[in-house]
Design a protein around this motif. Structure first.
Motif, PDB file in Angstrom:
ATOM      1  N   LEU A  35       0.827  -1.208   0.000  1.00 29.38           N
ATOM      2  CA  LEU A  35       0.000   0.000   0.000  1.00 29.38           C
ATOM      3  C   LEU A  35       0.864   1.262   0.000  1.00 29.38           C
ATOM      4  CD1 LEU A  35      -2.744  -1.115   2.544  1.00 29.38           C
ATOM      5  CD2 LEU A  35      -2.950  -1.021   0.039  1.00 29.38           C
ATOM      6  N   LYS A  36       1.889   1.276   0.823  1.00 25.19           N
ATOM      7  CA  LYS A  36       2.766   2.449   0.904  1.00 25.19           C
ATOM      8  C   LYS A  36       3.480   2.714  -0.417  1.00 25.19           C
ATOM      9  CE  LYS A  36       3.803   2.476   5.850  1.00 25.19           C
ATOM     10  NZ  LYS A  36       4.840   2.266   6.881  1.00 25.19           N
ATOM     11  N   ASN A  37       3.836   1.659  -1.142  1.00 20.12           N
ATOM     12  CA  ASN A  37       4.588   1.808  -2.385  1.00 20.12           C
ATOM     13  C   ASN A  37       3.707   1.982  -3.618  1.00 20.12           C
ATOM     14  OD1 ASN A  37       7.133   1.708  -1.186  1.00 20.12           O
ATOM     15  ND2 ASN A  37       7.105  -0.525  -1.156  1.00 20.12           N
ATOM     16  N   SER A  38       2.406   1.977  -3.451  1.00 23.94           N
ATOM     17  CA  SER A  38       1.490   2.176  -4.573  1.00 23.94           C
ATOM     18  C   SER A  38       1.384   3.668  -4.884  1.00 23.94           C
ATOM     19  CB  SER A  38       0.104   1.628  -4.225  1.00 23.94           C
ATOM     20  OG  SER A  38       0.164   0.230  -4.025  1.00 23.94           O
ATOM     21  N   ALA A  39       1.124   3.974  -6.147  1.00 23.15           N
ATOM     22  CA  ALA A  39       0.946   5.377  -6.541  1.00 23.15           C
ATOM     23  C   ALA A  39      -0.330   5.938  -5.934  1.00 23.15           C
ATOM     24  CB  ALA A  39       0.915   5.496  -8.061  1.00 23.15           C
ATOM     25  N   TYR A  40      -1.383   5.114  -5.894  1.00 23.96           N
ATOM     26  CA  TYR A  40      -2.687   5.532  -5.370  1.00 23.96           C
ATOM     27  C   TYR A  40      -3.310   4.383  -4.604  1.00 23.96           C
ATOM     28  CZ  TYR A  40      -2.067   8.906  -9.159  1.00 23.96           C
ATOM     29  OH  TYR A  40      -1.566   9.854 -10.004  1.00 23.96           O
ATOM     30  N   ILE A  41      -4.031   4.708  -3.545  1.00 21.25           N
ATOM     31  CA  ILE A  41      -4.771   3.695  -2.788  1.00 21.25           C
ATOM     32  C   ILE A  41      -6.084   4.287  -2.301  1.00 21.25           C
ATOM     33  CG2 ILE A  41      -2.704   2.492  -1.960  1.00 21.25           C
ATOM     34  CD1 ILE A  41      -3.587   3.830   0.858  1.00 21.25           C
ATOM     35  N   TRP A  42      -7.011   3.411  -2.004  1.00 18.90           N
ATOM     36  CA  TRP A  42      -8.222   3.741  -1.243  1.00 18.90           C
ATOM     37  C   TRP A  42      -8.457   2.604  -0.266  1.00 18.90           C
ATOM     38  CZ3 TRP A  42     -10.818   8.059  -0.577  1.00 18.90           C
ATOM     39  CH2 TRP A  42     -10.638   9.093  -1.516  1.00 18.90           C
ATOM     40  N   LEU A  43      -8.776   2.948   0.962  1.00 21.74           N
ATOM     41  CA  LEU A  43      -9.062   1.971   2.008  1.00 21.74           C
ATOM     42  C   LEU A  43     -10.473   2.198   2.536  1.00 21.74           C
ATOM     43  CD1 LEU A  43      -5.823   2.411   4.168  1.00 21.74           C
ATOM     44  CD2 LEU A  43      -6.179   0.785   2.309  1.00 21.74           C
ATOM     45  N   ALA A  44     -11.139   1.110   2.888  1.00 16.90           N
ATOM     46  CA  ALA A  44     -12.417   1.174   3.608  1.00 16.90           C
ATOM     47  C   ALA A  44     -12.127   0.712   5.029  1.00 16.90           C
ATOM     48  CB  ALA A  44     -13.450   0.269   2.955  1.00 16.90           C
ATOM     49  N   ILE A  45     -12.496   1.535   5.991  1.00 16.79           N
ATOM     50  CA  ILE A  45     -12.208   1.244   7.394  1.00 16.79           C
ATOM     51  C   ILE A  45     -13.516   1.196   8.176  1.00 16.79           C
ATOM     52  CG2 ILE A  45     -11.016   2.041   9.475  1.00 16.79           C
ATOM     53  CD1 ILE A  45      -9.048   3.484   7.546  1.00 16.79           C
ATOM     54  N   ASP A  46     -13.731   0.076   8.865  1.00 22.33           N
ATOM     55  CA  ASP A  46     -14.881  -0.062   9.750  1.00 22.33           C
ATOM     56  C   ASP A  46     -14.578   0.772  10.995  1.00 22.33           C
ATOM     57  OD1 ASP A  46     -16.750  -0.822  11.693  1.00 22.33           O
ATOM     58  OD2 ASP A  46     -16.846  -2.880  10.960  1.00 22.33           O
ATOM     59  N   GLU A  47     -15.318   1.839  11.178  1.00 21.66           N
ATOM     60  CA  GLU A  47     -15.037   2.766  12.274  1.00 21.66           C
ATOM     61  C   GLU A  47     -15.334   2.173  13.650  1.00 21.66           C
ATOM     62  OE1 GLU A  47     -15.340   7.202  10.925  1.00 21.66           O
ATOM     63  OE2 GLU A  47     -17.194   6.153  10.361  1.00 21.66           O
ATOM     64  N   GLU A  48     -16.179   1.146  13.708  1.00 28.01           N
ATOM     65  CA  GLU A  48     -16.498   0.538  15.000  1.00 28.01           C
ATOM     66  C   GLU A  48     -15.311  -0.190  15.606  1.00 28.01           C
ATOM     67  OE1 GLU A  48     -20.067  -1.771  15.119  1.00 28.01           O
ATOM     68  OE2 GLU A  48     -21.226  -0.222  14.080  1.00 28.01           O
ATOM     69  N   ASN A  49     -14.494  -0.812  14.741  1.00 32.16           N
ATOM     70  CA  ASN A  49     -13.352  -1.562  15.263  1.00 32.16           C
ATOM     71  C   ASN A  49     -12.012  -1.094  14.697  1.00 32.16           C
ATOM     72  OD1 ASN A  49     -13.311  -2.680  12.696  1.00 32.16           O
ATOM     73  ND2 ASN A  49     -14.283  -4.580  13.331  1.00 32.16           N
ATOM     74  N   ASP A  50     -12.030  -0.012  13.908  1.00 32.86           N
ATOM     75  CA  ASP A  50     -10.822   0.581  13.323  1.00 32.86           C
ATOM     76  C   ASP A  50     -10.031  -0.434  12.494  1.00 32.86           C
ATOM     77  OD1 ASP A  50      -9.314   2.921  12.868  1.00 32.86           O
ATOM     78  OD2 ASP A  50      -7.822   2.299  14.345  1.00 32.86           O
ATOM     79  N   VAL A  52      -9.240  -2.201   8.728  1.00 34.33           N
ATOM     80  CA  VAL A  52      -9.347  -2.054   7.282  1.00 34.33           C
ATOM     81  C   VAL A  52     -10.124  -3.268   6.777  1.00 34.33           C
ATOM     82  CG1 VAL A  52      -8.099  -1.914   5.098  1.00 34.33           C
ATOM     83  CG2 VAL A  52      -7.194  -0.757   7.122  1.00 34.33           C
ATOM     84  N   VAL A  53     -11.226  -3.021   6.070  1.00 34.25           N
ATOM     85  CA  VAL A  53     -12.080  -4.114   5.597  1.00 34.25           C
ATOM     86  C   VAL A  53     -12.085  -4.228   4.080  1.00 34.25           C
ATOM     87  CG1 VAL A  53     -13.524  -4.002   7.655  1.00 34.25           C
ATOM     88  CG2 VAL A  53     -14.195  -2.711   5.610  1.00 34.25           C
ATOM     89  N   GLY A  54     -11.457  -3.268   3.403  1.00 33.00           N
ATOM     90  CA  GLY A  54     -11.355  -3.316   1.957  1.00 33.00           C
ATOM     91  C   GLY A  54     -10.282  -2.360   1.478  1.00 33.00           C
ATOM     92  N   PHE A  55      -9.725  -2.667   0.307  1.00 31.30           N
ATOM     93  CA  PHE A  55      -8.694  -1.792  -0.251  1.00 31.30           C
ATOM     94  C   PHE A  55      -8.620  -1.984  -1.765  1.00 31.30           C
ATOM     95  CE2 PHE A  55      -6.443  -5.755   0.007  1.00 31.30           C
ATOM     96  CZ  PHE A  55      -5.526  -5.727  -1.032  1.00 31.30           C
ATOM     97  N   VAL A  56      -8.112  -0.962  -2.421  1.00 32.04           N
ATOM     98  CA  VAL A  56      -7.769  -1.027  -3.840  1.00 32.04           C
ATOM     99  C   VAL A  56      -6.493  -0.213  -4.004  1.00 32.04           C
ATOM    100  CG1 VAL A  56      -9.221   0.965  -4.471  1.00 32.04           C
ATOM    101  CG2 VAL A  56      -8.602  -0.724  -6.219  1.00 32.04           C
ATOM    102  N   ASN A  57      -5.621  -0.658  -4.891  1.00 31.37           N
ATOM    103  CA  ASN A  57      -4.404   0.103  -5.145  1.00 31.37           C
ATOM    104  C   ASN A  57      -4.147   0.213  -6.643  1.00 31.37           C
ATOM    105  OD1 ASN A  57      -3.530  -2.660  -5.420  1.00 31.37           O
ATOM    106  ND2 ASN A  57      -1.420  -1.989  -5.130  1.00 31.37           N
TER     107      ASN A  57
END
Length: 134
Positions: A35-50, A52-57
């Motif tokens: 994730l850190k080395n990707s040009a672009y990312i998006w993460l989905a984070i469940d705020e109840e338990n903090d 990451v429940v989904g990602f795309v890079n």
């Protein structure tokens, strides 16, 4: 659900459970590195338990082209529109580029077609002994 396009504050403990079905899964530490080395990312984070429940890079030259190698939503969160939202955000992020490519399994093509992508051909090589990034 909270969506973010950076990894600030994300740690490996928040990235457990991904790469479902992979025989050689990258460790959460390697996942964070991806994730850190990707040009672009998006993460989905469940705020109840903090968690990451989904990602795309995307990897990109940031001028003409981008390739989306990974999109995943944890199984228990699938069917809630999270993957579609992640892809919509990524496609919006990449909207000024000429070429946006991805490769997927045949059973995933309908999902991507609904988001405006079209079928094409590709060539690929996989080094499965390197699948876990070690």
């Amino acid at each position: 659900m909270r969506y973010t396009n950076n990894v600030i504050g994300i740690n490996p403990q928040q990235l457990h459970g991904f790469f479902v079905g992979w025989p050689n899964k990258p460790a959460p530490e390697k996942h964070l590195e991806i994730l850190k080395n990707s040009a672009y990312i998006w993460l989905a984070i469940d705020e109840e338990n903090d968690k990451v429940v989904g990602f795309v890079n995307a990897v990109s030259d940031k001028t003409m082209s981008a390739y989306i190698p990974l999109l995943e939503v944890l199984p228990e969160y699938q069917g809630q529109g999270i993957g579609s939202e992640l892809m919509k955000r990524m496609l919006s992020t990449l909207k000024d580029l000429y070429m946006i490519d991805l490769a997927c399994d045949i059973d995933k093509m309908d999902f991507y077609e609904k988001l405006g992508l079209v079928k094409g051909n590709l060539m690929m090589k996989r080094n499965y002994d390197r699948q876990n990034c070690e």
